[in-house]
Design an enzyme around this catalytic site. Structure first.
Site, short mmCIF file in Angstrom:
data_model
loop_
_atom_site.label_atom_id
_atom_site.label_comp_id
_atom_site.label_asym_id
_atom_site.label_seq_id
_atom_site.Cartn_x
_atom_site.Cartn_y
_atom_site.Cartn_z
CE1 TYR A 7 -3.27 0.25 4.68
CE2 TYR A 7 -2.50 -0.85 6.63
CZ TYR A 7 -2.40 -0.60 5.30
OH TYR A 7 -1.42 -1.23 4.58
CE1 TYR A 67 -3.82 -0.91 -5.16
CE2 TYR A 67 -4.52 -3.19 -5.36
CZ TYR A 67 -4.24 -2.08 -4.58
OH TYR A 67 -4.38 -2.16 -3.22
CB SER A 127 -0.92 0.03 1.21
OG SER A 127 -2.12 -0.62 0.91
CB VAL A 149 -0.45 -5.92 3.99
CG1 VAL A 149 -1.72 -5.28 4.52
CG2 VAL A 149 -0.51 -6.09 2.50
CE LYS A 166 -3.80 0.97 -1.26
NZ LYS A 166 -4.50 0.54 -0.03
#
Ligand code: GLN
Length: 305
Positions: free
Chosen positions: A241, A189, A61, A259, A64
């Site tokens: 998160y 992605y 992540s 993660v 991102k």
């Protein structure tokens, strides 16, 4: 500094017993849960390391924020935030629920999976290959590591088991939030999440953001200071998160986790921090990494608040 880092790594290694490595992407399950490492790079070009800082892991992540920098540079703020919101969700990173209950249907922010998948669809290029290669070249430049590449096993593992992400993406296509071929967007992605890095690579990206989008070594401005500020703001509000509020209070540093066990942190005008510890807490954040950066923030008074 290094003796401080060594002490904090060994102290927080204990926490790793209380978490688990991610296994929903089967290949991530190979990681050694006891590992914990850190690299700190400051604007004076000093480098401090401790623990398992050399270990390679997939960025997950944390990518991102990379795709968001490119999408903002490619499309401008207005277009991007037309498709993806700016608000934290309070839901887990892979949550689907708000896509249908919030109107108009657009992901609440670019740090949850749904939002990040839309952002990947907004990277410019003639096909998915070119789009991903632009992302790869960009991350190579801002990390100062020309050899960064995809971990093919993790990529294939994620592609094979990524049905939840696939479900969100097809739903968003049906709502007109995603345009174009869904599988091609997902491919970008999954690949961006599978880029293999180490603590120093992500610390360099943290330093680049701390420097308002300028490379520390060459003074080359890569993105506008305004975009760098948007990224750091999202890191504060959504980077950890649905644990971002607590993290802001206890640590107070813009940070983004993945993660795979990574945490990229950026202390404005001071330093970039890269942490690796694959044992995760219930929210999906590195459990040892969280403890480590919390202690470091307290010891060095790094909170931006
Ligand atoms: N590739 C992972 C996923 O899509 C990234 C999630 C994460 O790091 N939180 O599920």
């Amino acid at each position: 500094m290094e003796s401080l880092l060594n002490r904090l790594v060994e102290k927080n290694r204990e926490l790793t017993h209380k978490g688990n490595v991610a296994t929903y992407i089967p290949m991530l399950g190979r990681a050694n849960p006891r590992e914990l490492g850190i690299c700190v790079l400051d604007i004076g070009d000093n480098k401090y390391v401790a623990g398992d800082y050399k270990q390679k892991f997939t960025i997950q992540s944390i990518s991102k924020i990379i795709s968001l920098m490119i999408a903002l540079s490619d499309n401008g703020e207005e277009k991007v935030f037309n498709k993806v919101g700016m608000e934290p969700t309070g839901d887990p990173f892979n949550s689907i629920i708000k896509l249908e209950t919030v109107y108009p249907s657009k992901p609440l922010n670019p740090m949850i999976n749904a939002g990040a998948i839309v952002i990947s669809s907004m990277i410019k290029g003639k096909d998915s290959n070119e789009k991903f290669h632009r992302l790869l070249e960009f991350i190579r430049e801002i990390s100062g590591n020309n050899s960064l590449n995809v971990d093919n096993e993790v990529y294939l593992s994620e592609k094979k088991t990524g049905d939840r992400n696939r479900a969100m993406a097809y739903f968003m296509k049906s709502q007109g939030v995603i345009e174009g071929d869904v599988e091609e967007v997902l491919d970008i992605y999954f690949k961006q999440c599978s880029i293999k890095v180490d603590c120093e690579d992500i610390a360099n990206i943290g330093l680049f953001l701390a420097n308002e989008g300028m490379l520390n070594k060459s003074n080359k401005q890569i993105i506008s200071p305004h975009i760098a500020r948007i990224i750091k703001t999202f890191m504060v509000t959504c980077g950890m998160y649905d644990e971002s509020g607590e993290f802001a209070i206890k640590v107070g540093i813009p940070a983004k986790s993945g993660v795979g066990g990574g945490i990229l942190a950026s202390v404005p005008y001071r330093m970039g921090i890269g942490i690796y510890g694959p044992s995760l807490n219930k929210k999906g954040n590195s459990i040892g990494g969280y403890g480590l950066i919390k202690d470091l923030s307290t010891e060095l008074d790094l909170s931006i608040f």
